[in-house]
Write a protein that holds these residues in place. Structure first.
Motif, PDB file in Angstrom:
ATOM      1  N   THR A 110     112.014  96.403  96.821  1.00 49.83           N
ATOM      2  CA  THR A 110     113.291  96.420  97.733  1.00 49.83           C
ATOM      3  C   THR A 110     113.838  97.482  98.579  1.00 49.83           C
ATOM      4  OG1 THR A 110     113.982  94.727  95.910  1.00 49.83           O
ATOM      5  CG2 THR A 110     115.589  95.522  97.221  1.00 49.83           C
ATOM      6  N   LEU A 111     113.892  98.411  97.852  1.00 51.85           N
ATOM      7  CA  LEU A 111     114.227  99.808  98.559  1.00 51.85           C
ATOM      8  C   LEU A 111     113.379 100.152  99.749  1.00 51.85           C
ATOM      9  CD1 LEU A 111     115.967 101.863  95.726  1.00 51.85           C
ATOM     10  CD2 LEU A 111     117.134 100.549  97.605  1.00 51.85           C
ATOM     11  N   HIS A 112     112.177 100.068  99.451  1.00 53.28           N
ATOM     12  CA  HIS A 112     111.046 100.562 100.513  1.00 53.28           C
ATOM     13  C   HIS A 112     111.182  99.780 101.684  1.00 53.28           C
ATOM     14  CE1 HIS A 112     107.389 101.983 101.741  1.00 53.28           C
ATOM     15  NE2 HIS A 112     106.909 100.876 102.135  1.00 53.28           N
ATOM     16  N   HIS A 113     111.816  98.540 101.578  1.00 51.57           N
ATOM     17  CA  HIS A 113     111.917  97.665 102.764  1.00 51.57           C
ATOM     18  C   HIS A 113     113.403  97.791 103.261  1.00 51.57           C
ATOM     19  CE1 HIS A 113     108.199  95.170 102.870  1.00 51.57           C
ATOM     20  NE2 HIS A 113     107.940  95.571 101.768  1.00 51.57           N
ATOM     21  N   PHE A 114     114.245  98.432 102.570  1.00 50.71           N
ATOM     22  CA  PHE A 114     115.654  98.658 103.153  1.00 50.71           C
ATOM     23  C   PHE A 114     115.600 100.063 103.667  1.00 50.71           C
ATOM     24  CE2 PHE A 114     119.829 100.304 102.343  1.00 50.71           C
ATOM     25  CZ  PHE A 114     120.574  99.592 103.195  1.00 50.71           C
ATOM     26  N   LEU A 115     115.284 101.020 103.078  1.00 54.22           N
ATOM     27  CA  LEU A 115     115.493 102.375 103.818  1.00 54.22           C
ATOM     28  C   LEU A 115     115.201 102.523 105.166  1.00 54.22           C
ATOM     29  CD1 LEU A 115     113.990 104.677 100.881  1.00 54.22           C
ATOM     30  CD2 LEU A 115     116.228 104.011 101.378  1.00 54.22           C
ATOM     31  N   PRO A 116     114.113 101.757 105.877  1.00 51.42           N
ATOM     32  CA  PRO A 116     114.149 101.949 107.155  1.00 51.42           C
ATOM     33  C   PRO A 116     115.319 101.343 108.099  1.00 51.42           C
ATOM     34  CG  PRO A 116     111.875 101.162 106.447  1.00 51.42           C
ATOM     35  CD  PRO A 116     112.935 101.063 105.219  1.00 51.42           C
ATOM     36  N   GLN A 117     116.103 100.614 107.430  1.00 54.00           N
ATOM     37  CA  GLN A 117     117.318 100.276 108.200  1.00 54.00           C
ATOM     38  C   GLN A 117     118.241 101.238 108.237  1.00 54.00           C
ATOM     39  OE1 GLN A 117     119.202  96.556 106.665  1.00 54.00           O
ATOM     40  NE2 GLN A 117     117.263  95.953 105.891  1.00 54.00           N
ATOM     41  N   LEU A 118     118.099 102.357 107.751  1.00 55.54           N
ATOM     42  CA  LEU A 118     118.986 103.493 107.727  1.00 55.54           C
ATOM     43  C   LEU A 118     118.471 104.556 108.627  1.00 55.54           C
ATOM     44  CD1 LEU A 118     119.666 104.168 103.643  1.00 55.54           C
ATOM     45  CD2 LEU A 118     120.705 102.618 105.487  1.00 55.54           C
ATOM     46  N   GLN A 119     117.368 104.281 109.206  1.00 55.03           N
ATOM     47  CA  GLN A 119     116.792 105.512 109.880  1.00 55.03           C
ATOM     48  C   GLN A 119     117.280 105.571 111.246  1.00 55.03           C
ATOM     49  OE1 GLN A 119     112.460 104.493 109.820  1.00 55.03           O
ATOM     50  NE2 GLN A 119     112.233 105.749 107.850  1.00 55.03           N
ATOM     51  N   SER A 120     118.013 104.510 111.959  1.00 53.32           N
ATOM     52  CA  SER A 120     118.596 104.592 113.057  1.00 53.32           C
ATOM     53  C   SER A 120     120.014 105.700 113.120  1.00 53.32           C
ATOM     54  CB  SER A 120     119.099 103.400 113.710  1.00 53.32           C
ATOM     55  OG  SER A 120     119.942 102.893 112.623  1.00 53.32           O
ATOM     56  N   GLN A 121     120.397 105.701 111.984  1.00 56.20           N
ATOM     57  CA  GLN A 121     121.578 106.733 111.660  1.00 56.20           C
ATOM     58  C   GLN A 121     121.280 107.981 111.165  1.00 56.20           C
ATOM     59  OE1 GLN A 121     125.249 104.748 110.525  1.00 56.20           O
ATOM     60  NE2 GLN A 121     124.062 103.009 109.827  1.00 56.20           N
TER      61      GLN A 121
END
Ligand code: IMP
Ligand code: MG
Length: 179
Positions: A110-121
């Protein structure tokens, strides 16, 4: 405490409400040391983390904010292949000290797939805090920075965690009974 039945399965008492509250208070003290003057932003992953987040937040006696996203990957008692973002991130994380709050880390998918969503910030920092850490089950490169309990790779319910939707409203945590 005695055995409980949820849907077709039996569960035995595992971690008491009191033990949970004690560990969460210790976590709150540690977070105060690490973030006391940083005004951190807690990013809570729904659904399972709602009680952990609420209790932890009440024990924080320093400035802190909280926001929520809703991710899901579980069906029944095992993880599915897909992680769905059911409610996305609507908060600006730029320059923020972010702490992700999860009820339990299992495979880490779950987190592995979610963390990239934070990369733009551009976060000031990012750490992960979990109530339950199923260390042996970890299959993705996720680093857990804070945990309240390390537990074996067995299915648990209660205190926010469910088995097919039920069991979240138990103060104590129960473990799936072996056949
Ligand atoms: P992961 O993606 O495999 O790390 O699984 C994370 C999510 O699966 C957690 O946030 C929970 O919602 C759910 N989950 C994992 N293990 C359990 C369990 O033992 N009981 C209930 N839910 C679980
Ligand atoms: Mg969860």
């Amino acid at each position: 405490m005695s055995t409980i039945k949820i849907h077709d399965k039996e569960f035995t008492p595992y971690i008491t409400d009191q033990e949970i509250q004690e560990k969460i208070q210790l976590l709150a003290q540690q977070l105060k040391k690490d973030y006391g003057n940083k005004k951190p932003l807690f990013l809570s992953i729904l659904n399972g983390s709602f009680l952990f987040t609420a209790d932890l937040f009440k024990y924080l006696d320093f400035e802190a904010e909280v926001c929520f996203v809703k991710l899901a990957s579980y069906k029944g008692v095992s993880s599915t292949g897909n992680v769905i973002t059911a409610i996305g991130l609507d908060t600006n994380l730029n320059d923020r000290h972010v702490i992700i709050l999860e009820d339990i880390i299992d495979t880490g998918k779950t987190l592995h797939h979610f963390l990239p969503q934070l990369q733009s910030q551009q976060l000031a920092s990012l750490k992960i805090a979990v109530l339950l850490n199923k260390k042996e089950a970890l299959a993705y490169p996720i680093k857990v920075d804070y945990d309240c309990f390390e537990i074996p790779n067995k299915f648990v319910v209660g205190y926010g965690l469910d088995y097919d939707g039920l069991g979240r409203n138990s103060k104590d945590i129960y473990q799936l009974k072996e056949d």
